[in-house]
Design a protein around this motif. Structure first.
Motif, short mmCIF file in Angstrom:
data_model
loop_
_atom_site.label_atom_id
_atom_site.label_comp_id
_atom_site.label_asym_id
_atom_site.label_seq_id
_atom_site.Cartn_x
_atom_site.Cartn_y
_atom_site.Cartn_z
N SER A 64 0.84 -1.00 -0.02
CA SER A 64 0.18 0.06 -0.08
C SER A 64 1.15 1.24 -0.03
CB SER A 64 -0.87 0.10 1.15
OG SER A 64 -1.61 -1.28 1.17
N TYR A 66 0.60 5.82 0.29
CA TYR A 66 -0.15 6.79 0.30
C TYR A 66 0.21 7.94 -0.25
CZ TYR A 66 -2.71 3.96 3.78
OH TYR A 66 -3.23 2.70 4.34
N ARG A 69 -3.03 11.81 -0.25
CA ARG A 69 -4.06 11.61 0.58
C ARG A 69 -5.08 10.53 -0.13
NH1 ARG A 69 -6.23 17.33 2.71
NH2 ARG A 69 -4.56 17.86 3.80
N GLN A 70 -4.57 9.54 -0.84
CA GLN A 70 -5.15 8.54 -1.67
C GLN A 70 -4.34 7.14 -1.36
OE1 GLN A 70 -5.01 9.36 -6.02
NE2 GLN A 70 -6.98 10.44 -5.82
N MET A 71 -5.12 6.15 -1.00
CA MET A 71 -4.49 4.79 -0.68
C MET A 71 -4.11 4.12 -2.32
SD MET A 71 -5.40 1.98 1.76
CE MET A 71 -5.19 0.20 1.53
N ASN A 83 -2.59 4.01 -9.73
CA ASN A 83 -3.81 4.16 -9.13
C ASN A 83 -4.55 2.96 -9.88
OD1 ASN A 83 -6.53 4.90 -8.44
ND2 ASN A 83 -6.12 6.87 -9.11
#
Length: 101
Positions: A64, A66, A69-71, A83
């Motif tokens: 994972s 970050y 502010r997106q995982m 993404n």
């Protein structure tokens, strides 16, 4: 319709199945396209274009990440951040333009 193995036709592109033509005196046995009747060759999708693989190195192991502010997914081998919702590359390891602060 996504598939990884099949046949490649010159006119129709990748097809999943093909018809088999029997041998004659002039031609040996062969596979032909079911749409246009053209001879086809065996085809397999490249590993780096398959779902669940890294587009850069074709590795299938991710962690994972970050970013903004997106995982997202980060490839363990090359460090490329992907993404998965949009299926696009976000940042590569060592890229100063997109460095996270």
């Amino acid at each position: 319709m996504i598939f990884n193995r099949g046949f490649m036709c010159k006119h129709c592109g990748p097809i999943k199945t093909a018809a088999k033509k029997a041998a004659t005196k002039a031609m040996p046995a062969r596979h032909v396209c079911t749409e246009c009747g053209e001879n086809v060759t065996p085809w397999e999708r490249p590993v780096n274009e398959r779902a669940g693989r890294c587009n850069n190195c074709a590795n299938a192991s991710f962690t994972s990440a970050y970013v903004k502010r997106q995982m997202l997914r980060c490839c363990k081998k090359c460090g490329e951040v992907i993404n998965i919702d949009k299926n696009c590359e976000i940042v590569r390891k060592g890229d100063l333009k997109h460095a996270v602060k």
